[in-house]
Design a protein around this motif. Structure first.
Motif, PDB file in Angstrom:
ATOM      1  N   ASP A 103      10.950  18.126 -19.122  1.00 31.43           N
ATOM      2  CA  ASP A 103      10.164  17.452 -18.094  1.00 31.43           C
ATOM      3  C   ASP A 103       9.091  18.406 -17.611  1.00 31.43           C
ATOM      4  O   ASP A 103       9.207  19.622 -17.771  1.00 31.43           O
ATOM      5  CB  ASP A 103      11.092  17.040 -16.930  1.00 31.43           C
ATOM      6  N   ALA A 104       8.037  17.868 -17.008  1.00 28.92           N
ATOM      7  CA  ALA A 104       6.956  18.721 -16.511  1.00 28.92           C
ATOM      8  C   ALA A 104       7.449  19.738 -15.485  1.00 28.92           C
ATOM      9  O   ALA A 104       6.860  20.812 -15.330  1.00 28.92           O
ATOM     10  CB  ALA A 104       5.855  17.854 -15.908  1.00 28.92           C
ATOM     11  N   LYS A 105       8.536  19.423 -14.776  1.00 28.80           N
ATOM     12  CA  LYS A 105       9.089  20.335 -13.776  1.00 28.80           C
ATOM     13  C   LYS A 105      10.235  21.177 -14.320  1.00 28.80           C
ATOM     14  O   LYS A 105      10.901  21.884 -13.567  1.00 28.80           O
ATOM     15  CB  LYS A 105       9.565  19.543 -12.554  1.00 28.80           C
ATOM     16  N   GLY A 106      10.486  21.109 -15.615  1.00 26.12           N
ATOM     17  CA  GLY A 106      11.563  21.882 -16.218  1.00 26.12           C
ATOM     18  C   GLY A 106      12.406  21.021 -17.128  1.00 26.12           C
ATOM     19  O   GLY A 106      11.916  20.490 -18.127  1.00 26.12           O
ATOM     20  N   ILE A 107      13.673  20.868 -16.796  1.00 24.92           N
ATOM     21  CA  ILE A 107      14.606  20.030 -17.546  1.00 24.92           C
ATOM     22  C   ILE A 107      15.153  18.970 -16.601  1.00 24.92           C
ATOM     23  O   ILE A 107      15.653  19.280 -15.519  1.00 24.92           O
ATOM     24  CB  ILE A 107      15.772  20.854 -18.123  1.00 24.92           C
ATOM     25  N   ALA A 108      15.041  17.710 -17.014  1.00 26.11           N
ATOM     26  CA  ALA A 108      15.605  16.606 -16.237  1.00 26.11           C
ATOM     27  C   ALA A 108      16.993  16.284 -16.776  1.00 26.11           C
ATOM     28  O   ALA A 108      17.199  16.208 -17.990  1.00 26.11           O
ATOM     29  CB  ALA A 108      14.708  15.381 -16.313  1.00 26.11           C
ATOM     30  N   VAL A 109      17.943  16.095 -15.874  1.00 24.18           N
ATOM     31  CA  VAL A 109      19.328  15.820 -16.256  1.00 24.18           C
ATOM     32  C   VAL A 109      19.783  14.529 -15.594  1.00 24.18           C
ATOM     33  O   VAL A 109      19.715  14.384 -14.369  1.00 24.18           O
ATOM     34  CB  VAL A 109      20.269  16.970 -15.831  1.00 24.18           C
ATOM     35  N   ASP A 110      20.238  13.578 -16.401  1.00 21.71           N
ATOM     36  CA  ASP A 110      20.899  12.383 -15.885  1.00 21.71           C
ATOM     37  C   ASP A 110      22.340  12.771 -15.590  1.00 21.71           C
ATOM     38  O   ASP A 110      23.149  12.957 -16.505  1.00 21.71           O
ATOM     39  CB  ASP A 110      20.828  11.264 -16.922  1.00 21.71           C
ATOM     40  N   MET A 111      22.675  12.887 -14.304  1.00 20.70           N
ATOM     41  CA  MET A 111      23.985  13.388 -13.891  1.00 20.70           C
ATOM     42  C   MET A 111      25.034  12.286 -13.749  1.00 20.70           C
ATOM     43  O   MET A 111      26.171  12.565 -13.376  1.00 20.70           O
ATOM     44  CB  MET A 111      23.845  14.137 -12.559  1.00 20.70           C
ATOM     45  N   GLY A 112      24.661  11.041 -14.032  1.00 17.68           N
ATOM     46  CA  GLY A 112      25.624   9.952 -13.931  1.00 17.68           C
ATOM     47  C   GLY A 112      25.712   9.388 -12.523  1.00 17.68           C
ATOM     48  O   GLY A 112      24.811   9.567 -11.696  1.00 17.68           O
ATOM     49  N   LEU A 239      15.148  22.163  -6.252  1.00 15.10           N
ATOM     50  CA  LEU A 239      15.533  21.172  -7.240  1.00 15.10           C
ATOM     51  C   LEU A 239      15.085  19.807  -6.730  1.00 15.10           C
ATOM     52  O   LEU A 239      15.038  19.577  -5.516  1.00 15.10           O
ATOM     53  CB  LEU A 239      17.045  21.174  -7.467  1.00 15.10           C
ATOM     54  N   PHE A 240      14.788  18.915  -7.660  1.00 11.73           N
ATOM     55  CA  PHE A 240      14.258  17.596  -7.326  1.00 11.73           C
ATOM     56  C   PHE A 240      15.305  16.556  -7.719  1.00 11.73           C
ATOM     57  O   PHE A 240      15.694  16.458  -8.883  1.00 11.73           O
ATOM     58  CB  PHE A 240      12.928  17.371  -8.043  1.00 11.73           C
ATOM     59  N   ILE A 241      15.758  15.784  -6.727  1.00 10.00           N
ATOM     60  CA  ILE A 241      16.874  14.854  -6.918  1.00 10.00           C
ATOM     61  C   ILE A 241      16.426  13.436  -6.615  1.00 10.00           C
ATOM     62  O   ILE A 241      15.825  13.171  -5.566  1.00 10.00           O
ATOM     63  CB  ILE A 241      18.070  15.207  -6.007  1.00 10.00           C
ATOM     64  N   THR A 250      19.377  11.673 -10.980  1.00 16.29           N
ATOM     65  CA  THR A 250      18.585  12.520 -11.858  1.00 16.29           C
ATOM     66  C   THR A 250      18.231  13.801 -11.121  1.00 16.29           C
ATOM     67  O   THR A 250      17.700  13.759 -10.009  1.00 16.29           O
ATOM     68  CB  THR A 250      17.295  11.821 -12.319  1.00 16.29           C
ATOM     69  N   MET A 251      18.528  14.924 -11.734  1.00 13.52           N
ATOM     70  CA  MET A 251      18.190  16.245 -11.200  1.00 13.52           C
ATOM     71  C   MET A 251      17.177  16.893 -12.123  1.00 13.52           C
ATOM     72  O   MET A 251      17.361  16.914 -13.346  1.00 13.52           O
ATOM     73  CB  MET A 251      19.441  17.127 -11.131  1.00 13.52           C
ATOM     74  N   THR A 252      16.098  17.438 -11.547  1.00 13.17           N
ATOM     75  CA  THR A 252      15.062  18.090 -12.337  1.00 13.17           C
ATOM     76  C   THR A 252      14.767  19.462 -11.749  1.00 13.17           C
ATOM     77  O   THR A 252      14.653  19.618 -10.531  1.00 13.17           O
ATOM     78  CB  THR A 252      13.769  17.259 -12.361  1.00 13.17           C
ATOM     79  N   GLY A 253      14.660  20.451 -12.632  1.00  9.29           N
ATOM     80  CA  GLY A 253      14.340  21.803 -12.183  1.00  9.29           C
ATOM     81  C   GLY A 253      14.250  22.757 -13.354  1.00  9.29           C
ATOM     82  O   GLY A 253      14.472  22.382 -14.511  1.00  9.29           O
TER      83      GLY A 253
END
Length: 269
Positions: A103-112, A239-241, A250-253
């Motif tokens: 992701d533009a801000k790092g790695i986006a994670v679908d945390m469920g 971190l962006f939630i 979704t967590m991105t950072g």
């Protein structure tokens, strides 16, 4: 036997990553984890991550805290493994299946999806997890959320003023939490911004905790304190939630590879 490793971190929450998908490794015992995680006599880390093959996912991630205990989930480690994999991937964990993508801000994670039922946290007995009638010194009436691992969240006026270095250990091991608990203290700056400190079970005070940021953000959103997208500022960085209408977090950072090396298994077994 020489074992290759990759040292990584997410906002200062650091990991030793062992990839066993092509090269088998002896079983990981708690003593070996503690020896490798030792910052003066080992490599040093908050968590040790072991990657394995998985029939249903790109990779399986096993997570060991510095005290040697295996845990279900780690959001910062998920971003680190997403960085290693370099493309959209699925990661199997003991806490469930998650997905990562650059992701533009790092790695986006679908945390469920978060879980709120008392027995899903788990707690020792039933209670309302949105306003728990319990307290420890200055910390009272927390919320509880399971986001792959268990978290309790306290909203306070000033997160930095809470003596979390002492209260964290006390709350983590309270009999109310049969699997122990991650302890979060947070301040609401505005409806898009939270400030957070985390006591991580099996680790202690940490510069960043991805699942803690997710749990705290969802708790704030559930309580009507913030919007459904927030920036969570931790000591290590932001971190962006997002908590979507589909109930998924979704967590991105950022994630960073620090260096690579190898060690002799016999020195730590």
């Amino acid at each position: 036997m020489r074992i290759a490793f990759t040292k990584m971190h997410g906002l200062g929450n650091d990991f030793v990553v062992l990839d066993t998908r092509e090269n088998a490794m002896p079983a990981m015992g708690a003593d070996t984890v503690r020896a490798l995680a030792d910052r003066t006599r080992g490599i040093g880390c908050d968590q040790l991550i072991v990657l394995e093959n998985d029939a249903q996912a790109t990779v399986r991630m096993r997570i060991y805290n510095a005290d040697g205990g295996e845990v279900e989930a780690c959001g910062n480690a998920a971003r680190a493994i997403g960085l290693l994999l370099k493309e959209r991937a699925t990661i199997a964990t003991a806490g469930g299946l998650i997905a990562t993508q650059p992701d533009a801000k790092g790695i986006a994670v679908d945390m469920g999806e978060p879980r709120f039922d008392w027995d899903a946290i788990p707690l020792a007995y039933p209670m309302d997890t949105a306003a728990m009638p319990v307290g420890w010194d200055v910390l009272e009436r927390p919320l509880a959320v399971n986001v792959g691992n268990p978290h309790v969240i306290f909203f306070v006026d000033d997160a930095d003023a809470v003596p979390l270095e002492t209260l964290g250990a006390q709350i983590e091991t309270d009999p109310l939490f049969p699997d122990r608990i991650n302890v979060n203290v947070a301040s609401v700056a505005d409806r898009q911004t939270l400030h957070l400190r985390v006591w991580e079970r099996g680790v202690g005070l940490t510069r960043a905790c991805g699942t803690g940021a997710c749990a705290t953000a969802v708790a704030a959103m559930r309580s009507g304190l913030t919007e459904r997208e927030v920036t969570v500022h931790l000591p290590g960085g932001p971190l962006f939630i997002t908590w979507g209408e589909d109930n998924r977090i979704t967590m991105t950072g950022p994630a960073t590879e620090a260096f690579r090396g190898s060690f002799d298994w016999g020195d730590y077994a």
